[in-house]
Write a protein that holds these residues in place. Sequence first.
Motif, mmCIF file in Angstrom:
data_model
loop_
_atom_site.group_PDB
_atom_site.id
_atom_site.type_symbol
_atom_site.label_atom_id
_atom_site.label_comp_id
_atom_site.label_asym_id
_atom_site.label_seq_id
_atom_site.Cartn_x
_atom_site.Cartn_y
_atom_site.Cartn_z
ATOM 1 N N VAL A 124 0.834 -1.215 0.000
ATOM 2 C CA VAL A 124 0.000 0.000 0.000
ATOM 3 C C VAL A 124 0.863 1.258 0.000
ATOM 4 N N VAL A 125 1.796 1.364 0.951
ATOM 5 C CA VAL A 125 2.549 2.616 1.104
ATOM 6 C C VAL A 125 3.591 2.814 -0.001
ATOM 7 N N SER A 126 3.925 1.737 -0.724
ATOM 8 C CA SER A 126 4.904 1.869 -1.819
ATOM 9 C C SER A 126 4.237 1.859 -3.184
ATOM 10 N N ASP A 127 2.901 1.892 -3.215
ATOM 11 C CA ASP A 127 2.153 1.804 -4.463
ATOM 12 C C ASP A 127 2.604 0.567 -5.255
ATOM 13 N N GLU A 128 2.432 -0.579 -4.596
ATOM 14 C CA GLU A 128 2.787 -1.888 -5.182
ATOM 15 C C GLU A 128 4.274 -1.978 -5.546
ATOM 16 N N GLY A 129 5.118 -1.331 -4.733
ATOM 17 C CA GLY A 129 6.558 -1.412 -4.952
ATOM 18 C C GLY A 129 7.112 -0.418 -5.948
ATOM 19 N N ARG A 130 6.277 0.467 -6.460
ATOM 20 C CA ARG A 130 6.748 1.420 -7.470
ATOM 21 C C ARG A 130 7.457 2.627 -6.860
ATOM 22 N N LEU A 131 7.206 2.908 -5.577
ATOM 23 C CA LEU A 131 7.814 4.069 -4.926
ATOM 24 C C LEU A 131 8.964 3.645 -4.027
ATOM 25 N N TRP A 132 10.155 4.212 -4.265
ATOM 26 C CA TRP A 132 11.267 3.970 -3.351
ATOM 27 C C TRP A 132 11.047 4.716 -2.038
ATOM 28 N N GLN A 133 10.519 5.913 -2.130
ATOM 29 C CA GLN A 133 10.226 6.698 -0.936
ATOM 30 C C GLN A 133 8.750 6.484 -0.614
ATOM 31 N N VAL A 134 8.493 5.661 0.381
ATOM 32 C CA VAL A 134 7.117 5.265 0.656
ATOM 33 C C VAL A 134 6.354 6.411 1.318
ATOM 34 N N ASP A 135 5.051 6.354 1.176
ATOM 35 C CA ASP A 135 4.165 7.384 1.743
ATOM 36 C C ASP A 135 3.426 6.783 2.930
ATOM 37 N N ASP A 136 3.919 7.071 4.123
ATOM 38 C CA ASP A 136 3.343 6.457 5.328
ATOM 39 C C ASP A 136 1.932 6.954 5.613
ATOM 40 N N ALA A 137 1.508 8.021 4.976
ATOM 41 C CA ALA A 137 0.148 8.534 5.208
ATOM 42 C C ALA A 137 -0.914 7.515 4.834
ATOM 43 N N HIS A 138 -0.558 6.580 3.960
ATOM 44 C CA HIS A 138 -1.534 5.588 3.523
ATOM 45 C C HIS A 138 -1.488 4.301 4.352
ATOM 46 N N GLY A 139 -0.575 4.225 5.310
ATOM 47 C CA GLY A 139 -0.486 3.046 6.162
ATOM 48 C C GLY A 139 -1.539 3.049 7.257
ATOM 49 N N VAL A 140 -1.885 1.886 7.738
ATOM 50 C CA VAL A 140 -2.861 1.785 8.833
ATOM 51 C C VAL A 140 -2.235 2.311 10.118
ATOM 52 N N PRO A 141 -3.034 2.739 11.076
ATOM 53 C CA PRO A 141 -2.479 3.265 12.329
ATOM 54 C C PRO A 141 -1.811 2.192 13.189
ATOM 55 N N TYR A 142 -1.982 0.911 12.812
ATOM 56 C CA TYR A 142 -1.413 -0.192 13.588
ATOM 57 C C TYR A 142 -0.091 -0.670 13.005
ATOM 58 N N LEU A 143 0.487 0.083 12.077
ATOM 59 C CA LEU A 143 1.676 -0.374 11.377
ATOM 60 C C LEU A 143 2.838 -0.636 12.338
ATOM 61 N N TYR A 144 2.981 0.185 13.359
ATOM 62 C CA TYR A 144 4.064 -0.022 14.325
ATOM 63 C C TYR A 144 3.879 -1.350 15.060
ATOM 64 N N ASP A 145 2.639 -1.687 15.398
ATOM 65 C CA ASP A 145 2.381 -2.963 16.068
ATOM 66 C C ASP A 145 2.804 -4.141 15.191
ATOM 67 N N TYR A 146 2.627 -4.006 13.890
ATOM 68 C CA TYR A 146 3.037 -5.078 12.983
ATOM 69 C C TYR A 146 4.560 -5.195 12.923
ATOM 70 N N PHE A 147 5.228 -4.073 13.091
ATOM 71 C CA PHE A 147 6.680 -4.045 12.982
ATOM 72 C C PHE A 147 7.357 -4.638 14.225
ATOM 73 N N VAL A 148 6.664 -4.606 15.358
ATOM 74 C CA VAL A 148 7.257 -5.035 16.632
ATOM 75 C C VAL A 148 6.512 -6.270 17.154
ATOM 76 N N PRO A 149 7.084 -7.472 17.062
ATOM 77 C CA PRO A 149 6.378 -8.692 17.493
ATOM 78 C C PRO A 149 5.980 -8.698 18.965
ATOM 79 N N SER A 150 6.605 -7.851 19.776
ATOM 80 C CA SER A 150 6.221 -7.797 21.191
ATOM 81 C C SER A 150 4.771 -7.379 21.372
ATOM 82 N N SER A 151 4.169 -6.764 20.339
ATOM 83 C CA SER A 151 2.747 -6.401 20.441
ATOM 84 C C SER A 151 1.882 -7.637 20.638
ATOM 85 N N MET A 152 2.295 -8.769 20.077
ATOM 86 C CA MET A 152 1.550 -10.018 20.266
ATOM 87 C C MET A 152 1.589 -10.440 21.730
ATOM 88 N N ALA A 153 2.764 -10.410 22.344
ATOM 89 C CA ALA A 153 2.883 -10.794 23.750
ATOM 90 C C ALA A 153 2.078 -9.856 24.644
#
Length: 425
Positions: A124-153
């Motif tokens: 989503v944020v890279s427009d299907e990989g076409r953008l080298w500089q991604v646009d985080d405005a289009h990411g979900v608000p939970y993106l940080y939770d996905y990046f950090v596995p400790s959110s599961m614990a």
Amino acid sequence: MSDTNGTRRVVITGIGVVAPGGVGTKAYWEMLTAGRTATRTISSFDASQFRSRVAAECDFDPVAAGLSQLQIRKWDRTTQFAYTAAKEALADSGASGELDPARTGVMMGTACGMTISLDREYAVVSDEGRLWQVDDAHGVPYLYDYFVPSSMATEIAWLAEAEGPVGVVSTGCTSGIDVISHAVDLIRDGEADVMVAGAADAAISPITVACFDAIKATTPRNDEPETASRPFDRTRNGFALGEGSAVFVLEELSHARRRGAHVYAEVAGYASRCNAYSMTGLRSDGKEMAEAIRAALDHARIDASAIDYVNAHGSATKQNDRHETAAFKRSLRQHAYTTPISSIKSMIGHSLGAICSLEVAACALAVEHSLIPPTANLHEPDPECDLDYVPLVARELTVNTVLSVASGFGGFQSAIVVTKPGRAA
């Protein structure tokens, strides 16, 4: 309760499972002991471009599992699996509402974390990989939770109302054993009386399939997906990806007895080694895994001759199955030739960090029910894998002591010993 050396003993009092072919512990065990396979053509995305298009997917309905729409929207599939399995484990243990939060902890294992959500959100944020500089405005608000596995614990800690030690263990494909070992250590060291511990992975995604395609570790047997995973068989040609979760309630023995808990099994010993040799290579003499097995047996103060059943890593790659066979002979010596050994990856695939916890669940249930799950699809035994790998059909046998082993990328080798409750200290 402690043994004669003052070591606090730790037992399994609750089991929860989300697995391919069976959501819930009862369905999981019925599938394993029936020898049914859950491998199939990947259905969660279009895998037609890949070399290997086979996987063992979970038929998981989050609504049927009791998750709210907010939880479904917020959580990655890995966390959904872990939460569902933990909820079942806590209910199974009868411990909910009885635990001291300050003496209760959570440890979760994972190899890949939130792969599916990260894969999706990057697209989503890279427009299907076409953008080298991604646009985080289009990411979900939970993106940080996905990046950090400790959110599961963290989510499991809130479920269990645990205020003690909480964390994540990530050691690749041995994570499911290593996290249980770490949780048991915390109880033995007096840091907690109860630990909710297990592992989860949901990594059947394009990026994962591409990675394993690159090293040709997964099976290309796409025209026979139901029988594609063939551990110890002469025709084996790689593993089938899987997904799932198994979570346990681990308790100090006297704590469990005081509340009248049902005890499935005791975690008697464990060990982990690193070969310092190769990220993916295994030597044919089995030395690395044999060392982990011997150390786990020593930790449990159990002789190799006491092992009634071995739950193998059994990944169905040529080098792993040969390595394991040599390791069993090297560590168990003559007893290896008379001990039944099986690989449940033949039925549920290889769910990376989650698989070892699913295998430990199978070990505890084998002790509970005096029944050994088979190695499915083993029709043509490899002459180099000449041990008793329990082909095709489950076997009734009194099981007092089980050894489960794992081998992981990075050169990790782990082993754990699970015993019947009530054994002499």
